[in-house]
Design an enzyme around this catalytic site. Structure first.
Site, short mmCIF file in Angstrom:
data_model
loop_
_atom_site.label_atom_id
_atom_site.label_comp_id
_atom_site.label_asym_id
_atom_site.label_seq_id
_atom_site.Cartn_x
_atom_site.Cartn_y
_atom_site.Cartn_z
N LYS A 1 -9.11 7.15 -3.13
CA LYS A 1 -8.81 5.83 -3.13
C LYS A 1 -7.09 6.54 -2.83
O LYS A 1 -6.76 5.63 -2.09
CB LYS A 1 -9.15 4.80 -4.33
CG LYS A 1 -7.91 4.15 -4.23
CD LYS A 1 -8.45 2.81 -2.60
CE LYS A 1 -6.90 1.65 -2.15
NZ LYS A 1 -7.60 -0.01 -2.80
N PHE B 1 -2.69 2.76 12.95
CA PHE B 1 -1.63 2.61 12.59
C PHE B 1 -0.54 3.66 12.33
O PHE B 1 0.54 4.83 12.01
CB PHE B 1 -2.58 3.57 10.38
CG PHE B 1 -2.44 2.61 9.63
CD1 PHE B 1 -3.80 1.84 9.78
CD2 PHE B 1 -2.16 2.67 8.83
CE1 PHE B 1 -4.03 0.57 9.50
CE2 PHE B 1 -2.42 1.12 7.34
CZ PHE B 1 -3.47 0.44 8.20
N GLU C 1 -12.58 0.43 -3.55
CA GLU C 1 -12.63 -0.14 -3.33
C GLU C 1 -11.95 -0.04 -1.81
O GLU C 1 -10.55 0.12 -1.91
CB GLU C 1 -12.15 -1.50 -4.12
CG GLU C 1 -12.35 -3.43 -2.92
CD GLU C 1 -13.60 -2.91 -1.46
OE1 GLU C 1 -15.10 -3.18 -2.64
OE2 GLU C 1 -13.73 -2.87 -0.39
N THR D 1 -3.53 -3.61 -10.81
CA THR D 1 -3.40 -2.58 -11.33
C THR D 1 -1.82 -2.22 -11.00
O THR D 1 -0.90 -1.59 -9.97
CB THR D 1 -3.61 -0.95 -11.12
OG1 THR D 1 -4.24 -0.91 -9.54
CG2 THR D 1 -5.58 -1.13 -12.11
N CYS E 1 -0.61 -3.02 -2.21
CA CYS E 1 -1.51 -1.07 -2.00
C CYS E 1 -0.05 -0.05 -2.64
O CYS E 1 0.07 0.34 -2.75
CB CYS E 1 -2.75 -1.84 -1.54
SG CYS E 1 -3.82 -3.04 -1.86
N THR F 1 -7.77 0.39 -8.10
CA THR F 1 -7.59 1.95 -7.95
C THR F 1 -6.40 1.79 -9.22
O THR F 1 -5.92 1.49 -9.88
CB THR F 1 -5.87 1.27 -6.93
OG1 THR F 1 -7.32 0.69 -5.27
CG2 THR F 1 -5.67 2.35 -6.70
C1 UGA Z 1 -4.17 -1.18 2.34
C2 UGA Z 1 -5.43 0.42 2.73
O1 UGA Z 1 -5.64 -0.18 4.28
C3 UGA Z 1 -6.92 -0.43 2.50
O2 UGA Z 1 -7.73 0.41 3.01
C4 UGA Z 1 -7.03 -0.36 0.67
O3 UGA Z 1 -8.19 -0.80 0.36
C5 UGA Z 1 -5.80 -1.91 0.40
O4 UGA Z 1 -4.65 -1.05 0.84
C6 UGA Z 1 -6.22 -1.34 -1.14
O5 UGA Z 1 -5.37 -0.39 -1.81
O6 UGA Z 1 -6.50 -2.51 -1.30
P1 UGA Z 1 -3.37 -3.41 2.86
O7 UGA Z 1 -2.98 -3.68 2.19
O8 UGA Z 1 -4.49 -4.96 3.16
O9 UGA Z 1 -4.64 -2.20 2.88
O10 UGA Z 1 -2.53 -3.56 3.94
P2 UGA Z 1 -2.61 -2.50 5.92
O11 UGA Z 1 -3.40 -3.24 6.83
O12 UGA Z 1 -3.03 -1.43 5.35
O13 UGA Z 1 -1.09 -3.00 6.09
C7 UGA Z 1 0.02 -2.17 4.99
C8 UGA Z 1 0.99 -2.49 5.55
O14 UGA Z 1 1.73 -1.47 6.97
C9 UGA Z 1 1.27 -3.95 6.42
O15 UGA Z 1 3.22 -4.21 5.86
C10 UGA Z 1 1.42 -3.44 7.91
O16 UGA Z 1 2.57 -4.33 7.94
C11 UGA Z 1 2.51 -1.67 7.23
N1 UGA Z 1 1.57 -1.43 9.05
C12 UGA Z 1 0.15 -1.31 9.37
C13 UGA Z 1 2.53 -0.80 9.68
O17 UGA Z 1 4.08 -1.06 10.00
N2 UGA Z 1 1.98 -0.16 11.27
C14 UGA Z 1 0.93 0.45 10.91
O18 UGA Z 1 0.55 1.25 12.03
C15 UGA Z 1 0.08 -0.69 10.36
#
Ligand code: UGA
Length: 447
Positions: free
Chosen positions: A215, A260, A159, A93, A271, A129
């Site tokens: 979500k 985080f 998810e 989406t 996402c 989502t």
């Molecule tokens: C995110 C959520 O964490 C998942 O739980 C969710 O299912 C998913 O979106 C989704 O909606 O499908 P994801 O997009 O794989 O997962 O990535 P994240 O691990 O959340 O990281 C997102 C961004 O935040 C990355 O660019 C990462 O570098 C950044 N980030 C993360 C930071 O800048 N600082 C942090 O401390 C953590």
């Protein structure tokens, strides 16, 4: 008899879900409308980089030697409707062009193309989502279109998998949330997830809107945490503090927690950015926009980080234009252990400097092909060493393990100026300085 499962949409979410369902012992049929994707999956190949997924797929895809044969793929919705007791909708989406709202057209057409063929009882389970209220609307559409009428039911089961950990998150979810309207639907989903439930994954039963909201609010919370620490990084820059130490100290309070809170160039990907925007748009439609105005600030803190990284690079190079400056960029994907470059902060920074006349050379362990596709005019190198050769400044923008394992002394010998800016606060300042580098990180002016 064991339930038969179909998975509609075989991208990140769907391919992983299909392989995981086969691993849990079910017969699974995956459905997609893109022939290339189906052909690859049938050969046991994954159209993206996701650790462990290809192995899991090859363990189950029918026709692969030694595989269980429990997983097959098709492009025919009638075959899927005929096969499945439970149909998972896993299509994406994306953000609508020129709008904050998300584009529901893939979900709508997945549901409609399946529904028309549903002549026997089935549970259709949405995983995509979606804006709150969608499940209610889709349930009505399903009953209207399905020949089996009210023998067909809808449930919502968001998810939470993370890219890079998709297999683990799917097989061992930290929670399973189901929005249901009947005990029957709950019973079927308990059967589907019997293995993770037995392992201790909490099973949370809700109504439709709550399940959809879990979500979007989870992703909003995560985005807020990241932008919070990035806002503190801005204050640390102004006040001479150290955001890494600050986050460490905050994290010892287990009500806050240390996850985080990694400050840097912020969040990207397919996402978090689009989910917070779609959430704001939906709240507006519901007349609750005031409740989410803070997300606008979360979004702008996040987007500002990219520009601040560009300015930090400009200052480090003496403050003038980027013209004629050679800039090495380590990292192109939105996060490590993924080849996904959608809304990648790293590529955004690389692109901005390039568009301002800098000679940018990018290297990424897995994201090169995707980066080249969306940003063909950037320079690309085959190794970190080659990217750094001749550079006036090096930007570390995606925290791959490979970059932490680089030998700073070796890199110093090929760079024009040993100057590194850490946009992810992930490198060891001492090690780089000991090798002769000037090291500067975001939110740590004095560290
Ligand atoms: C995110 C959520 O964490 C998942 O739980 C969710 O299912 C998913 O979106 C989704 O909606 O499908 P994801 O997009 O794989 O997962 O990535 P994240 O691990 O959340 O990281 C997102 C961004 O935040 C990355 O660019 C990462 O570098 C950044 N980030 C993360 C930071 O800048 N600082 C942090 O401390 C953590």
């Amino acid at each position: 008899m064991a339930l038969k499962i179909t998975v509609i949409g075989t991208g990140y979410l769907g391919a992983t879900h299909a392989a995981a369902m086969a691993e849990l012992g079910f017969e699974v049929l995956g459905l997609d409308v893109v022939p290339d994707k189906i052909e690859m999956l049938q050969r046991g190949e994954v159209p993206m980089y996701e650790p462990g997924l290809e192995e899991l797929l090859r363990k189950h895809v029918a026709g692969i030697e030694g595989a269980s044969g429990r997983l097959r793929f098709t492009m025919d919705p009638a075959e899927a409707a005929d096969f499945g007791d439970v149909h998972f909708i896993c299509v994406n989406t994306p953000q609508k062009h020129g709008e904050y709202a998300c584009d529901m057209s893939y979900v709508d057409s997945a549901l409609e193309s399946l529904a028309k063929h549903l002549t026997r009882p089935a549970l259709v389970v949405g995983k995509s989502t979606v804006p709150v209220g969608s499940a209610d609307r889709l349930a009505a559409r399903l009953t209207e279109l399905a020949p089996a009428g009210d023998q067909v039911e809808l449930a919502w089961n968001p998810e939470f998998l993370r890219e890079g950990f998709a297999v683990k998150d799917t097989l061992h979810p930290d929670r399973i949330v189901v929005g249901v309207r009947s005990e029957h639907a709950e019973r079927v989903l308990r059967e589907v997830y019997a293995t993770p439930i037995a392992e201790g994954s909490p099973f949370v039963v809700t109504d439709f809107p709550t399940s959809e909201l879990v979500k979007t609010s989870a992703n909003s919370f995560l985005a807020t945490k990241i932008s919070f620490i990035n806002a503190m990084a801005e204050v640390c820059e102004a006040a001479g503090g150290d955001v890494v130490k600050l986050a460490e100290a905050l994290g010892h309070d287990d009500r806050i927690g240390k996850k985080f809170l990694r400050a840097g160039i912020g969040f990207g990907g397919g996402c978090l950015p689009k989910d917070i925007r779609a959430f704001m748009a939906r709240a507006g439609e519901l007349g609750a926009d005031q409740a989410l105005t803070f997300l606008r600030e979360i979004d702008s803190i996040n987007m500002r980080r990219r520009g601040q990284m560009v300015e930090m690079a400009r200052e480090a190079l003496g403050g003038g234009p980027f013209l004629g400056k050679r800039v090495a960029v380590l990292g192109a994907t939105f996060k490590p252990d993924s080849d996904d470059v959608r809304d990648s902060p790293a590529l955004n920074v690389a692109g901005q400097i390039h568009l301002q006349g800098g000679q940018v050379t990018v290297y990424d362990p897995k994201g090169m092909a995707n980066a080249r596709r969306i940003f063909p005019t950037l320079g690309y190198a085959d190794t970190a060493m080659e990217a750094v050769r001749g550079a006036d400044v090096v930007l570390h923008l995606t925290e791959w393990r490979e970059f932490r394992e680089l030998d700073p002394a070796e890199l110093a010998s090929v760079a024009t100026t040993p100057l590194i800016l850490d946009g992810r606060n992930a490198l060891d300042p001492e090690a780089w300085r000991a090798a002769g580098w000037t090291y500067r990180a975001m939110g740590r002016p004095t560290a």
